[in-house]
Write an enzyme that holds these catalytic residues in place. Structure first.
Site, mmCIF file in Angstrom:
data_model
loop_
_atom_site.group_PDB
_atom_site.id
_atom_site.type_symbol
_atom_site.label_atom_id
_atom_site.label_comp_id
_atom_site.label_asym_id
_atom_site.label_seq_id
_atom_site.Cartn_x
_atom_site.Cartn_y
_atom_site.Cartn_z
ATOM 1 N N ASP A 154 -6.487 0.397 0.727
ATOM 2 C CA ASP A 154 -6.341 1.117 1.721
ATOM 3 C C ASP A 154 -8.576 0.350 2.719
ATOM 4 O O ASP A 154 -8.493 -0.066 2.311
ATOM 5 C CB ASP A 154 -6.731 1.976 2.423
ATOM 6 C CG ASP A 154 -8.058 3.495 1.748
ATOM 7 O OD1 ASP A 154 -8.044 2.441 1.198
ATOM 8 O OD2 ASP A 154 -7.528 4.667 2.620
ATOM 9 N N LYS B 28 0.386 -1.619 -0.249
ATOM 10 C CA LYS B 28 -0.161 0.272 -0.065
ATOM 11 C C LYS B 28 0.744 1.240 0.187
ATOM 12 O O LYS B 28 0.658 1.999 -0.624
ATOM 13 C CB LYS B 28 -1.344 -0.170 1.726
ATOM 14 C CG LYS B 28 -1.539 0.989 1.211
ATOM 15 C CD LYS B 28 -2.564 1.308 2.456
ATOM 16 C CE LYS B 28 -1.718 2.202 3.449
ATOM 17 N NZ LYS B 28 -2.424 2.745 4.644
#
Length: 208
Positions: free
Chosen positions: A133, A115
């Site tokens: 996320d 991420k």
């Protein structure tokens, strides 16, 4: 899916990263700090952090207690300071103090997963990246854009691959931004504002 995305484009025509930064290093640091807190809160501590430690070498040589004191309002400051000093040392020792430009290299840094790497790639280097996320997981699940939409333990890597396969690479970063913005503005975790949602007519999870 693409009709719904077109509505998100209309709702959020100019998406951008909510973290304040001017260099790839600053974005990398800010993204690591954003774990378990909000981007808005991160932006309150990074000006002092960046001014005190303007490059990887100075951060790598920092007193951990000094770093902890600056980032303390974000929570988990012991672990985050350890990650920052570790990644700064890795950048200094292995990458001449510069942030690497590839996923494979970025994820070797302490505290950096896919991420964070995708955030840096997409926003600092303008390389296609799709950060996944909690907002992205929630919104894509409610819209049933992914096959494991009802999973109690969705796999972010699987989500990244499945969603990216449906969109051209040049859309990936803005797509993630728009899903995040929609999650923050309307598709809340506990009480989604379905009445105000631009996707309410097609969303299979919309509540009356």
């Amino acid at each position: 899916m693409h009709d719904e995305y077109a509505l998100l484009v209309t709702a959020f025509p100019h998406p951008k990263c909510a973290l304040d930064f001017t260099t790839p290093l600053q974005l990398l640091i800010a993204t690591v700090l954003s774990a378990q807190t909000t981007d808005k809160r991160v932006n309150t501590v990074t000006p002092e952090l960046f001014a005190t430690f303007p490059d990887a070498a100075s951060l790598a040589a920092a007193n951990p207690e000094t770093v902890e004191g600056i980032i303390r309002p974000l929570g988990f400051y012991h672990a985050k300071a350890k990650h920052l000093l570790g990644l700064a040392a890795a950048l200094r020792d292995r990458f001449d103090g510069e942030v690497p430009h590839t996923m494979d290299e970025l994820v070797t840094l302490p505290g950096v997963g896919r991420k964070t790497a995708n955030v840096v790639l997409g926003n600092a280097f303008h390389t296609p990246g799709f950060p996944v996320d909690t907002h992205v997981i929630r919104v894509t699940g409610r819209l049933r854009w992914r096959t494991d939409w009802n999973s109690a333990h969705p796999d972010p890597v699987r989500i990244e691959k499945e969603i990216c396969a449906c969109f051209p690479p040049e859309e990936w970063t803005d797509l993630s931004h728009r899903l995040i913005l929609h999650g923050r503005a309307t598709c809340h975790a506990r009480r989604p504002d379905c009445a105000a949602c631009p996707l309410r007519d097609t969303c299979p999870s919309a509540m009356p």
